[in-house]
Design a protein around this motif. Structure first.
Motif, PDB file in Angstrom:
ATOM      1  N   HIS A 111     -12.757  -3.369   1.404  1.00  0.00           N
ATOM      2  CA  HIS A 111     -13.057  -2.356   2.428  1.00  0.00           C
ATOM      3  C   HIS A 111     -14.519  -1.939   2.272  1.00  0.00           C
ATOM      4  O   HIS A 111     -14.807  -0.878   1.722  1.00  0.00           O
ATOM      5  CB  HIS A 111     -12.136  -1.142   2.281  1.00  0.00           C
ATOM      6  N   PRO A 112     -15.450  -2.751   2.747  1.00  0.00           N
ATOM      7  CA  PRO A 112     -16.878  -2.463   2.559  1.00  0.00           C
ATOM      8  C   PRO A 112     -17.290  -1.117   3.161  1.00  0.00           C
ATOM      9  O   PRO A 112     -16.706  -0.655   4.133  1.00  0.00           O
ATOM     10  CB  PRO A 112     -17.578  -3.611   3.280  1.00  0.00           C
ATOM     11  N   VAL A 113     -18.298  -0.542   2.551  1.00  0.00           N
ATOM     12  CA  VAL A 113     -18.818   0.758   2.971  1.00  0.00           C
ATOM     13  C   VAL A 113     -20.314   0.623   3.210  1.00  0.00           C
ATOM     14  O   VAL A 113     -21.010  -0.035   2.437  1.00  0.00           O
ATOM     15  CB  VAL A 113     -18.552   1.812   1.870  1.00  0.00           C
ATOM     16  N   THR A 114     -20.794   1.228   4.270  1.00  0.00           N
ATOM     17  CA  THR A 114     -22.235   1.258   4.511  1.00  0.00           C
ATOM     18  C   THR A 114     -22.817   2.507   3.871  1.00  0.00           C
ATOM     19  O   THR A 114     -22.103   3.483   3.622  1.00  0.00           O
ATOM     20  CB  THR A 114     -22.543   1.270   6.021  1.00  0.00           C
ATOM     21  N   LEU A 115     -24.099   2.488   3.626  1.00  0.00           N
ATOM     22  CA  LEU A 115     -24.749   3.630   3.003  1.00  0.00           C
ATOM     23  C   LEU A 115     -25.328   4.592   4.027  1.00  0.00           C
ATOM     24  O   LEU A 115     -26.284   5.299   3.747  1.00  0.00           O
ATOM     25  CB  LEU A 115     -25.821   3.160   2.015  1.00  0.00           C
ATOM     26  N   GLU A 116     -24.741   4.617   5.198  1.00  0.00           N
ATOM     27  CA  GLU A 116     -25.094   5.610   6.207  1.00  0.00           C
ATOM     28  C   GLU A 116     -24.184   6.812   6.008  1.00  0.00           C
ATOM     29  O   GLU A 116     -23.051   6.678   5.566  1.00  0.00           O
ATOM     30  CB  GLU A 116     -24.910   5.031   7.607  1.00  0.00           C
ATOM     31  N   PHE A 117     -24.681   7.982   6.343  1.00  0.00           N
ATOM     32  CA  PHE A 117     -23.892   9.201   6.142  1.00  0.00           C
ATOM     33  C   PHE A 117     -22.844   9.320   7.244  1.00  0.00           C
ATOM     34  O   PHE A 117     -22.964  10.102   8.178  1.00  0.00           O
ATOM     35  CB  PHE A 117     -24.811  10.419   6.101  1.00  0.00           C
ATOM     36  N   THR A 118     -21.803   8.496   7.115  1.00  0.00           N
ATOM     37  CA  THR A 118     -20.676   8.453   8.049  1.00  0.00           C
ATOM     38  C   THR A 118     -19.401   8.612   7.230  1.00  0.00           C
ATOM     39  O   THR A 118     -19.447   8.630   5.987  1.00  0.00           O
ATOM     40  CB  THR A 118     -20.640   7.106   8.795  1.00  0.00           C
ATOM     41  N   PRO A 119     -18.249   8.719   7.880  1.00  0.00           N
ATOM     42  CA  PRO A 119     -16.996   8.804   7.121  1.00  0.00           C
ATOM     43  C   PRO A 119     -16.799   7.634   6.149  1.00  0.00           C
ATOM     44  O   PRO A 119     -16.171   7.792   5.111  1.00  0.00           O
ATOM     45  CB  PRO A 119     -15.917   8.814   8.201  1.00  0.00           C
ATOM     46  N   ASP A 120     -17.366   6.471   6.476  1.00  0.00           N
ATOM     47  CA  ASP A 120     -17.261   5.329   5.562  1.00  0.00           C
ATOM     48  C   ASP A 120     -17.877   5.626   4.197  1.00  0.00           C
ATOM     49  O   ASP A 120     -17.451   5.079   3.189  1.00  0.00           O
ATOM     50  CB  ASP A 120     -17.942   4.092   6.145  1.00  0.00           C
ATOM     51  N   LEU A 121     -18.888   6.458   4.146  1.00  0.00           N
ATOM     52  CA  LEU A 121     -19.506   6.840   2.879  1.00  0.00           C
ATOM     53  C   LEU A 121     -18.944   8.157   2.360  1.00  0.00           C
ATOM     54  O   LEU A 121     -18.769   8.323   1.148  1.00  0.00           O
ATOM     55  CB  LEU A 121     -21.026   6.957   3.046  1.00  0.00           C
ATOM     56  N   ILE A 122     -18.631   9.087   3.243  1.00  0.00           N
ATOM     57  CA  ILE A 122     -18.153  10.402   2.832  1.00  0.00           C
ATOM     58  C   ILE A 122     -16.799  10.306   2.119  1.00  0.00           C
ATOM     59  O   ILE A 122     -16.571  11.006   1.130  1.00  0.00           O
ATOM     60  CB  ILE A 122     -18.079  11.354   4.042  1.00  0.00           C
ATOM     61  N   VAL A 123     -15.920   9.438   2.564  1.00  0.00           N
ATOM     62  CA  VAL A 123     -14.576   9.341   1.980  1.00  0.00           C
ATOM     63  C   VAL A 123     -14.621   8.887   0.518  1.00  0.00           C
ATOM     64  O   VAL A 123     -14.009   9.523  -0.336  1.00  0.00           O
ATOM     65  CB  VAL A 123     -13.652   8.459   2.847  1.00  0.00           C
ATOM     66  N   PRO A 124     -15.339   7.805   0.157  1.00  0.00           N
ATOM     67  CA  PRO A 124     -15.383   7.470  -1.269  1.00  0.00           C
ATOM     68  C   PRO A 124     -16.106   8.525  -2.102  1.00  0.00           C
ATOM     69  O   PRO A 124     -15.752   8.766  -3.262  1.00  0.00           O
ATOM     70  CB  PRO A 124     -16.105   6.124  -1.324  1.00  0.00           C
ATOM     71  N   LEU A 125     -17.095   9.185  -1.507  1.00  0.00           N
ATOM     72  CA  LEU A 125     -17.740  10.285  -2.226  1.00  0.00           C
ATOM     73  C   LEU A 125     -16.757  11.425  -2.464  1.00  0.00           C
ATOM     74  O   LEU A 125     -16.766  12.062  -3.516  1.00  0.00           O
ATOM     75  CB  LEU A 125     -18.965  10.784  -1.458  1.00  0.00           C
ATOM     76  N   ALA A 126     -15.882  11.678  -1.493  1.00  0.00           N
ATOM     77  CA  ALA A 126     -14.849  12.701  -1.661  1.00  0.00           C
ATOM     78  C   ALA A 126     -13.881  12.300  -2.778  1.00  0.00           C
ATOM     79  O   ALA A 126     -13.436  13.152  -3.552  1.00  0.00           O
ATOM     80  CB  ALA A 126     -14.091  12.923  -0.355  1.00  0.00           C
ATOM     81  N   GLY A 127     -13.555  11.022  -2.867  1.00  0.00           N
ATOM     82  CA  GLY A 127     -12.700  10.542  -3.950  1.00  0.00           C
ATOM     83  C   GLY A 127     -13.354  10.760  -5.299  1.00  0.00           C
ATOM     84  O   GLY A 127     -12.713  11.219  -6.257  1.00  0.00           O
ATOM     85  N   ALA A 128     -14.646  10.437  -5.404  1.00  0.00           N
ATOM     86  CA  ALA A 128     -15.373  10.656  -6.650  1.00  0.00           C
ATOM     87  C   ALA A 128     -15.459  12.148  -6.973  1.00  0.00           C
ATOM     88  O   ALA A 128     -15.282  12.557  -8.123  1.00  0.00           O
ATOM     89  CB  ALA A 128     -16.771  10.044  -6.553  1.00  0.00           C
ATOM     90  N   LEU A 129     -15.700  12.967  -5.960  1.00  0.00           N
ATOM     91  CA  LEU A 129     -15.765  14.413  -6.158  1.00  0.00           C
ATOM     92  C   LEU A 129     -14.420  14.966  -6.623  1.00  0.00           C
ATOM     93  O   LEU A 129     -14.358  15.759  -7.565  1.00  0.00           O
ATOM     94  CB  LEU A 129     -16.206  15.106  -4.866  1.00  0.00           C
TER      95      LEU A 129
END
Length: 103
Positions: A65-83
């Protein structure tokens, strides 16, 4: 399903950090395999292996499930998991550390 997978990818990658660091430093640190679970210390070898497994799982999930490094839900969701896992682990292991050193 994509967001669930990337949430857990972030959580697994975040969780790999303290275990890899403890293992590489030769320091004991709690793992799910310790007694009591998540409180007792495991050896540095167990920590390194557990951290490496977490790293592999996180990377595997991102490869599926690749993620782009743009500030979109694709990046926010894994950051939320890490948080989420980071906040939980910092509170849990802070309490474990305080309890161990209060004796």
């Amino acid at each position: 399903m994509h967001y669930v997978a990337t949430f857990f990818a972030g959580a697994f990658l975040c969780n790999s950090i303290p275990h890899l660091v403890a293992g590489l430093q030769g320091a004991p640190f709690p793992t799910p395999f310790a007694k009591p679970h998540g409180v007792g210390d495991s050896s540095s070898l167990v920590n390194f292996l557990w951290g490496f497994i977490n790293l592999l799982v996180g990377l595997y999930l991102f490869s599926r499930h690749p993620v782009t490094l743009e500030f979109t839900p694709d990046l926010i969701v894994p950051l939320a998991g890490a948080l989420a896992i980071g906040l939980f682990m910092s509170m849990h292991f802070g309490k474990v550390w305080r309890d161990k050193h209060a004796q």
